[in-house]
Design a protein around this motif. Structure first.
Motif, PDB file in Angstrom:
ATOM      1  N   ALA A 181       1.079  -0.908  -0.020  1.00  0.00           N
ATOM      2  CA  ALA A 181      -0.115  -0.269  -0.103  1.00  0.00           C
ATOM      3  C   ALA A 181       0.295   1.123  -0.138  1.00  0.00           C
ATOM      4  CB  ALA A 181      -1.086  -0.133   0.766  1.00  0.00           C
ATOM      5  N   LEU A 182       0.519   2.156  -1.169  1.00  0.00           N
ATOM      6  CA  LEU A 182       1.105   3.495  -0.745  1.00  0.00           C
ATOM      7  C   LEU A 182      -0.077   4.449   0.048  1.00  0.00           C
ATOM      8  CD1 LEU A 182       3.768   5.662  -1.499  1.00  0.00           C
ATOM      9  CD2 LEU A 182       2.329   5.939  -4.019  1.00  0.00           C
ATOM     10  N   LEU A 183       0.084   5.008   0.765  1.00  0.00           N
ATOM     11  CA  LEU A 183      -0.369   5.804   1.572  1.00  0.00           C
ATOM     12  C   LEU A 183       0.207   7.732   1.033  1.00  0.00           C
ATOM     13  CD1 LEU A 183      -2.363   7.170   3.307  1.00  0.00           C
ATOM     14  CD2 LEU A 183      -1.336   6.210   5.184  1.00  0.00           C
ATOM     15  N   ASP A 184      -0.194   8.325   0.630  1.00  0.00           N
ATOM     16  CA  ASP A 184      -0.369   9.438   0.124  1.00  0.00           C
ATOM     17  C   ASP A 184      -0.141  10.889   1.073  1.00  0.00           C
ATOM     18  OD1 ASP A 184       1.023  12.045  -1.257  1.00  0.00           O
ATOM     19  OD2 ASP A 184       0.787  11.604  -2.876  1.00  0.00           O
ATOM     20  N   GLY A 192       1.365  11.265  -5.863  1.00  0.00           N
ATOM     21  CA  GLY A 192       0.925   9.655  -5.447  1.00  0.00           C
ATOM     22  C   GLY A 192       0.852   8.478  -6.728  1.00  0.00           C
ATOM     23  N   ALA A 193      -0.818   8.876  -7.007  1.00  0.00           N
ATOM     24  CA  ALA A 193      -1.944   8.372  -7.682  1.00  0.00           C
ATOM     25  C   ALA A 193      -0.860   8.814  -8.801  1.00  0.00           C
ATOM     26  CB  ALA A 193      -3.010   8.477  -7.704  1.00  0.00           C
ATOM     27  N   LEU A 194      -0.826  10.575  -9.588  1.00  0.00           N
ATOM     28  CA  LEU A 194      -0.402  11.260  -9.976  1.00  0.00           C
ATOM     29  C   LEU A 194       1.001  10.760 -11.310  1.00  0.00           C
ATOM     30  CD1 LEU A 194      -0.732  13.356 -12.508  1.00  0.00           C
ATOM     31  CD2 LEU A 194       0.911  15.114 -11.114  1.00  0.00           C
ATOM     32  N   GLY A 203     -11.163   8.782  -1.726  1.00  0.00           N
ATOM     33  CA  GLY A 203     -10.698   7.232  -0.653  1.00  0.00           C
ATOM     34  C   GLY A 203     -10.704   8.507   0.985  1.00  0.00           C
ATOM     35  N   LEU A 204      -8.760   9.060   0.613  1.00  0.00           N
ATOM     36  CA  LEU A 204      -8.241   9.452   1.932  1.00  0.00           C
ATOM     37  C   LEU A 204      -8.891  10.578   2.460  1.00  0.00           C
ATOM     38  CD1 LEU A 204      -5.530   9.454   3.403  1.00  0.00           C
ATOM     39  CD2 LEU A 204      -4.910  10.761   1.569  1.00  0.00           C
ATOM     40  N   LEU A 233      -3.490   5.211  -2.161  1.00  0.00           N
ATOM     41  CA  LEU A 233      -4.547   5.871  -1.488  1.00  0.00           C
ATOM     42  C   LEU A 233      -3.846   6.910  -1.473  1.00  0.00           C
ATOM     43  CD1 LEU A 233      -7.022   5.996   0.043  1.00  0.00           C
ATOM     44  CD2 LEU A 233      -5.724   5.627   2.519  1.00  0.00           C
ATOM     45  N   SER A 234      -4.569   8.300  -2.076  1.00  0.00           N
ATOM     46  CA  SER A 234      -3.726   9.678  -2.574  1.00  0.00           C
ATOM     47  C   SER A 234      -5.444  10.370  -2.496  1.00  0.00           C
ATOM     48  CB  SER A 234      -3.273   9.297  -3.145  1.00  0.00           C
ATOM     49  OG  SER A 234      -2.275  10.338  -4.023  1.00  0.00           O
ATOM     50  N   ALA A 235      -4.866  11.893  -2.357  1.00  0.00           N
ATOM     51  CA  ALA A 235      -5.959  12.671  -2.111  1.00  0.00           C
ATOM     52  C   ALA A 235      -5.653  13.358  -3.289  1.00  0.00           C
ATOM     53  CB  ALA A 235      -6.426  12.964  -1.398  1.00  0.00           C
TER      54      ALA A 235
END
Length: 421
Positions: A181-184, A192-194, A203-204, A233-235
């Motif tokens: 899991a990558l938690l940004d 992170g998602a980009l 989600g975040l 999990l990013s935002a």
């Protein structure tokens, strides 16, 4: 859903649907066939028929249920939960366009709610996401792979901590074969998602707004899958919306990720060390990312001291990132190490072409890098796993070659003098 588990779960069908009208049934059947499911599993009767049928038979892996004829959808969904076995992914459809109902239904355990009339493409997308969850990490991590939690901290903005965090998460998944899991936690400007060419989702931000909703099922829904072993999990929260939280959500996210994945990589903005110091308490390793500049030297010293005081059990890896190969350094690596009173563990050379290529492809730099440029990434992954498996506290602060610990002021003055000369 949350009903007690029964032995009949091994006899589950992959898919069953209960619908209220012919139009929905006619749309569902060909899509079911596309996924290899029997069109005969599309039944008439809606939610009430679903509850009656599943009370005497095994619930499927994916359940589609029509709420159009339900007078109280939320209570009826709760009745459905009583007869559904754990692991069933429920997709509901209905005619009520109410965001409060949607949130209540999701909180009660359904995967998604489709507002009628919906399109075939919406249906396909929902089923595809449900199947990806079934194939994703579920339940406890494997016993032979204890969970590894790593916090990646940039000492200054722009030193490349997020780039390294994304690459490390990819390496732990693809090369170490760990569900990761990558938690940004840069809620407003996270990349992170980009960097993985993904939409971050909500989600975040939902977790921060409603910490009580965070559980294993929330993690399954909220995480965006980058590949078979890596989820993010990013935002991208609006920049006019301040981050207001006591940190409870972050702690619960760490707990749930520990249960669902074999590795967690946290992209941790440095300011969060001040606001939420507990974020690194459970991290096995802290990767401190710096550049060879005076400002980065000062802040590396401060962050290393903070980690020693607040997380002495955490192993520390110091990374010098984007180091120019031509020797045009603001300070030398030797002076940097002397100032921070410990060696640099890994050096990443600056490579603008590699960074541009990774950005264009929507891939982490570790995946695109080849030859000597790939070696530091492999070293970083290996060091993280090696440190996490060791017993003991954090890496001790070391003295200089002369055995004397020079002061911060003295070091900075000497560097300024060298620079002036």
């Amino acid at each position: 859903m949350n009903a007690p588990f029964h032995a009949r779960a091994g006899m589950r069908d992959p898919f069953t649907a209960f619908v209220c009208d012919d139009a929905t049934a006619d749309m569902l059947r060909p899509v079911a066939v596309e996924h290899g499911w029997s069109p005969e599993k599309v039944n008439k009767g809606g939610l009430r028929n679903a509850v009656q049928s599943l009370s005497v038979s095994a619930s499927p892996n994916i359940l589609f249920v029509d709420l159009s004829e339900s007078g109280d959808p939320l209570n009826d969904i709760n009745a459905l939960a009583e007869v559904c076995e754990p692991g069933t992914i429920v997709i509901a459809a209905g005619q009520v366009n109410d965001v409060r109902l949607y949130r209540d239904l999701v909180a009660s355990g359904i995967h998604d709610y489709l507002l009628k009339p919906f399109t075939v493409d919406q249906l396909r997308d929902t089923f595809a996401h449900a199947q990806s969850i079934l194939a994703g990490p579920r339940g406890e991590a494997q016993v032979d792979k204890p969970h590894v939690m790593t916090a990646v901290i940039g000492v200054r903005g722009g030193v490349g901590a997020s780039t390294l965090a994304t690459s490390l998460a990819w390496l732990l998944g693809e090369k170490a074969h760990r569900s990761t899991a990558l938690l940004d936690l840069d809620v407003h400007f996270g990349t992170g998602a980009l960097a993985l060419d993904l939409e971050p989702g909500r989600g975040l931000t939902d977790a921060i707004e409603n910490p009580s909703r965070i559980d294993g099922l929330f993690i399954e829904r909220a995480m965006v899958r980058a590949n078979e072993r890596l989820s993010v999990l990013s935002a991208e929260a609006p920049i006019n919306t301040p981050l207001i939280t006591d940190g409870t959500a972050f702690f619960q996210l760490q707990e749930e990720m520990r249960n669902a994945f074999e590795s967690t990589v946290i992209d941790l903005p440095r300011q969060m060390l001040i606001q939420y110091p507990h974020m690194v308490h459970d991290a096995h390793v802290a990767v401190v990312v710096a550049e060879l500049t005076l400002a980065a030297t000062r802040d590396t010293i401060r962050i290393l001291a903070w980690l020693k005081a607040h997380a002495p059990q955490t192993k520390v890896i110091v990374v010098a990132n984007a180091v120019p190969s031509g020797g045009a350094l603001e300070i030398s690596k030797k002076d940097f190490e002397q100032s921070i009173e410990r060696p640099v563990d890994i050096v990443f050379q600056e490579d603008g072409k590699l960074a541009a290529q990774a950005a264009k492809l929507g891939k982490p730099m570790a995946e695109v890098a080849t030859g000597k440029m790939a070696a530091p990434f492999a070293t970083l992954s290996n060091m993280v796993l090696s440190h996490a498996s060791e017993d003991g506290g954090a890496v001790e602060t070391k003295t200089t070659a002369l055995g004397v610990k020079p002061s911060l002021a003295g070091n900075l003055k000497s560097m300024f003098a060298k620079k002036a000369a």
